[in-house]
Write a protein that holds these residues in place. Structure first.
Motif, PDB file in Angstrom:
ATOM      1  N   UNK A   1       1.005  -0.883  -0.007  1.00  0.00           N
ATOM      2  CA  UNK A   1      -0.108  -0.486  -0.038  1.00  0.00           C
ATOM      3  C   UNK A   1       0.962   1.445   0.323  1.00  0.00           C
ATOM      4  N   UNK A   2       2.253   1.482   0.168  1.00  0.00           N
ATOM      5  CA  UNK A   2       2.766   2.102  -0.439  1.00  0.00           C
ATOM      6  C   UNK A   2       3.695   2.615  -1.291  1.00  0.00           C
ATOM      7  N   UNK A   3       3.629   4.567  -1.636  1.00  0.00           N
ATOM      8  CA  UNK A   3       3.581   5.547  -2.337  1.00  0.00           C
ATOM      9  C   UNK A   3       4.485   5.646  -2.595  1.00  0.00           C
ATOM     10  N   UNK A   4       5.388   5.114  -1.786  1.00  0.00           N
ATOM     11  CA  UNK A   4       6.942   5.278  -2.414  1.00  0.00           C
ATOM     12  C   UNK A   4       7.895   3.412  -2.603  1.00  0.00           C
ATOM     13  N   UNK A   5       7.038   2.498  -2.963  1.00  0.00           N
ATOM     14  CA  UNK A   5       7.441   0.998  -2.993  1.00  0.00           C
ATOM     15  C   UNK A   5       8.967   1.216  -3.460  1.00  0.00           C
TER      16      UNK A   5
END
Length: 202
Positions: free
Chosen positions: A92-96
């Motif tokens: 769910x991270x926006x900065x994978x």
């Protein structure tokens, strides 16, 4: 979960051992056991507990602890489960991509053997566990406990396992404290195991 004959024997042996310890230990987790050991001279030896390398470093606590391999049973080294804390990247991270790069950095041999361990971290990298420098700082904590890790089985990783561990642990603890029918203990544990297999991720 386990055969009746093996389960009964294991419970009986565990209960025999439990009769020899301070009842206060029934309310302690491994860290609380170690805290009791380093802050008093009442406990000299603990045969089973997960390891924390900070207790083997000078200056961390009042008393220093030394860690070794597991004890033997019938002249055979015992086997434990391998658990521990992991490092993961949330889907769910926006900065994978950035998170993955940081995870790669943190888990690299260079970082694990140096800045990570030097600042109190307990590394997961095998080269760090074999490092002479790190073992010198921790009184051979890693070298002495590595054989137990190499024999260990990986803790089950299905979603409901922690539910089973938490609740089955209560059943075993109650038996160790109060005794009882080993078959009933196994029945309760089998029931909890079946329930745990039905638990799904959200």
């Amino acid at each position: 979960m386990i055969s009746e004959s093996t389960g009964i024997k294991a419970l009986q042996m565990f209960r025999e051992l439990a009769q020899l310890i301070d009842p206060a230990n029934f309310n302690r987790n491994p860290i609380q056991v170690y805290e009791a050991m380093v802050n008093s001279n009442e406990i000299a030896y603990c045969p089973f507990a997960y390891g924390y390398s900070n207790y083997s470093r000078i200056g961390y606590s009042q008393n220093l602890l030394h860690f070794y391999d597991l004890v033997k049973l019938n002249d055979n080294p015992m086997i434990s489960s391998l658990g521990g804390t992991g490092l993961a990247v949330s889907s769910f991270s926006e900065h994978i991509e950035t998170a993955i790069k940081y995870a790669e950095f943190t888990c690299s041999s260079q970082v694990q053997q140096n800045i990570y361990t030097d600042n109190g971290g307990q590394p997961g990298h095998l080269q760090a566990w074999k490092s002479e420098r790190i073992n010198g700082v921790t009184h051979d904590y890693f070298k002495n406990t590595l054989p137990a890790l190499e024999r260990a089985f990986l803790r089950p990783r299905y979603y409901g396992h922690m539910y089973f561990q938490d609740h089955a642990g209560d059943v075993v603890r109650n038996y160790l404290m109060n005794g009882g029918d080993e078959l009933k203990v196994l029945e309760e544990m089998n029931s909890l195991y079946s329930e745990s297999l039905k638990i799904q991720t959200v």
